[in-house]
Design an enzyme around this catalytic site. Structure first.
Site, PDB file in Angstrom:
ATOM      1  N   ASN A   9       0.873  -1.175   0.000  1.00  0.00           N
ATOM      2  CA  ASN A   9       0.000   0.000   0.000  1.00  0.00           C
ATOM      3  C   ASN A   9       0.909   1.224   0.000  1.00  0.00           C
ATOM      4  O   ASN A   9       1.450   1.598   1.031  1.00  0.00           O
ATOM      5  CB  ASN A   9      -0.893  -0.033   1.249  1.00  0.00           C
ATOM      6  CG  ASN A   9      -1.752   1.211   1.386  1.00  0.00           C
ATOM      7  OD1 ASN A   9      -1.836   2.021   0.459  1.00  0.00           O
ATOM      8  ND2 ASN A   9      -2.386   1.368   2.544  1.00  0.00           N
ATOM      9  N   HIS A  98      -9.614   1.228   4.764  1.00  0.00           N
ATOM     10  CA  HIS A  98      -8.370   1.502   5.490  1.00  0.00           C
ATOM     11  C   HIS A  98      -8.656   2.493   6.618  1.00  0.00           C
ATOM     12  O   HIS A  98      -9.478   3.397   6.467  1.00  0.00           O
ATOM     13  CB  HIS A  98      -7.313   2.058   4.525  1.00  0.00           C
ATOM     14  CG  HIS A  98      -5.953   2.086   5.137  1.00  0.00           C
ATOM     15  ND1 HIS A  98      -5.562   3.053   6.037  1.00  0.00           N
ATOM     16  CD2 HIS A  98      -4.908   1.232   5.015  1.00  0.00           C
ATOM     17  CE1 HIS A  98      -4.326   2.793   6.424  1.00  0.00           C
ATOM     18  NE2 HIS A  98      -3.902   1.687   5.830  1.00  0.00           N
ATOM     19  N   SER A 216       3.287  -1.959  10.281  1.00  0.00           N
ATOM     20  CA  SER A 216       4.745  -2.042  10.467  1.00  0.00           C
ATOM     21  C   SER A 216       5.317  -3.426  10.143  1.00  0.00           C
ATOM     22  O   SER A 216       6.223  -3.902  10.826  1.00  0.00           O
ATOM     23  CB  SER A 216       5.143  -1.590  11.878  1.00  0.00           C
ATOM     24  OG  SER A 216       4.751  -0.243  12.097  1.00  0.00           O
TER      25      SER A 216
HETATM   26  P1  PGA Z   1       2.730   0.447   7.598  1.00  0.00           P
HETATM   27  O1  PGA Z   1       1.274   0.682   6.939  1.00  0.00           O
HETATM   28  O2  PGA Z   1       3.265  -0.842   7.032  1.00  0.00           O
HETATM   29  O3  PGA Z   1       3.538   1.634   7.136  1.00  0.00           O
HETATM   30  O4  PGA Z   1       2.554   0.396   9.075  1.00  0.00           O
HETATM   31  C1  PGA Z   1       0.378  -0.400   6.800  1.00  0.00           C
HETATM   32  C2  PGA Z   1      -0.907   0.100   6.204  1.00  0.00           C
HETATM   33  O5  PGA Z   1      -1.389   1.166   6.605  1.00  0.00           O
HETATM   34  O6  PGA Z   1      -1.488  -0.553   5.321  1.00  0.00           O
END
Ligand code: PGA
Length: 255
Positions: A9, A98, A216
């Site tokens: 994403n 989301h 993350s």
């Molecule tokens: P991140 O985002 O991997 O930067 O934590 C995940 C997401 O929001 O889909």
């Protein structure tokens, strides 16, 4: 066996030229290096790049996702993009629900349910995001809250339709923070969600639904997360902006 996913994403990042390089690098690396036939790499890129990047795909292991859609097929909705439009330029997945869209654009469960229907009507795959805030987890209401998100946006579907949905559990406290849910916390919630699906649709249907973890995910924690029995991959934000790291995440599945 459930399909496993490394879904990127990009959010609102990268210019067209930067994105083209990143997208090409990932497709080439995945084509050459990804040997697990059950893993699909999906990249959710900004709207203006979709039609052009569709032409860069050189392997069936890679598919294109949009980061949002409008539930109506066409009409007077200035600035919006419909699912038939996305389909017409080669998109096969759409990320919906989301937490950033729920928070900043006040999207409700009911509105997201309409998007699910319009995506399935065009035979595309929704990647349906859900997840609790830190306060909800601390209050102990996180399981009920996320179960409710599923019930409100998915439980109107037939069993056949539900099987075509990919779910992404993304605890809001782990998104973009560098704080990942532990593999135990991810597995615990994924099992709760699969049990919830089973309570409505039966175990056989629930066992066919891919449930991704997001928040993350990095090359150094993907392997442990993806080894959990109910974790079928990741929805990856920040780490999907690096071609080497994202490809390594796609190679982190057992077997
Ligand atoms: P991140 O985002 O991997 O930067 O934590 C995940 C997401 O929001 O889909």
């Amino acid at each position: 066996m459930r399909t496993k996913y490394a879904a990127g994403n990009w959010k609102m990042n990268k210019t067209f030229e930067e994105g083209k390089i990143l997208f090409s690098e990932v497709t080439n690396m995945v084509k050459d290096e990804l040997v697990n036939p059950n893993v699909k790499v999906v990249m959710g890129v900004p709207f203006p790049y979709l039609s052009s990047f569709a032409n860069l795909i050189n392997t069936e292991k890679v598919a294109l996702a949009a980061q949002n859609c409008h539930p109506k097929a066409s009409g007077a909705y200035t600035g919006e993009t419909s699912v038939p439009m996305l389909k017409s330029v080669g998109v096969s997945y759409v990320i919906i629900g989301h937490s950033e869209r729920r928070e900043y654009f006040e999207e409700s469960d009911a509105f997201i349910a309409q998007k699910v229907d319009s995506i399935l009507a065009e035979e595309l795959t929704p990647i349906f995001c859900c997840g609790e805030t830190l306060a909800q987890r601390e209050d102990g209401v996180h399981f009920d809250f996320v179960r409710g998100q599923l019930s409100n946006s998915l439980f109107h579907l037939s069993a056949d339709a539900l099987k075509k949905v990919v779910i992404a559990y993304e605890p809001i406290w782990a998104i973009g923070t560098g704080v990942t849910a532990s593999s135990e916390q991810a597995q615990e919630m994924h099992k709760v969600l699969r049990d919830h699906l089973a309570s409505k649709y039966g175990q056989e249907v629930a066992d066919e639904v891919s449930i991704l973890y997001g928040g993350s995910v990095k090359p150094n924690n993907a392997e442990e997360l993806f080894a959990q029995p109910d974790v079928d991959g990741g929805l990856v934000g920040g780490a999907s902006l690096d071609s080497r790291g994202f490809t390594d995440i796609a190679k982190s599945f057992p077997g």
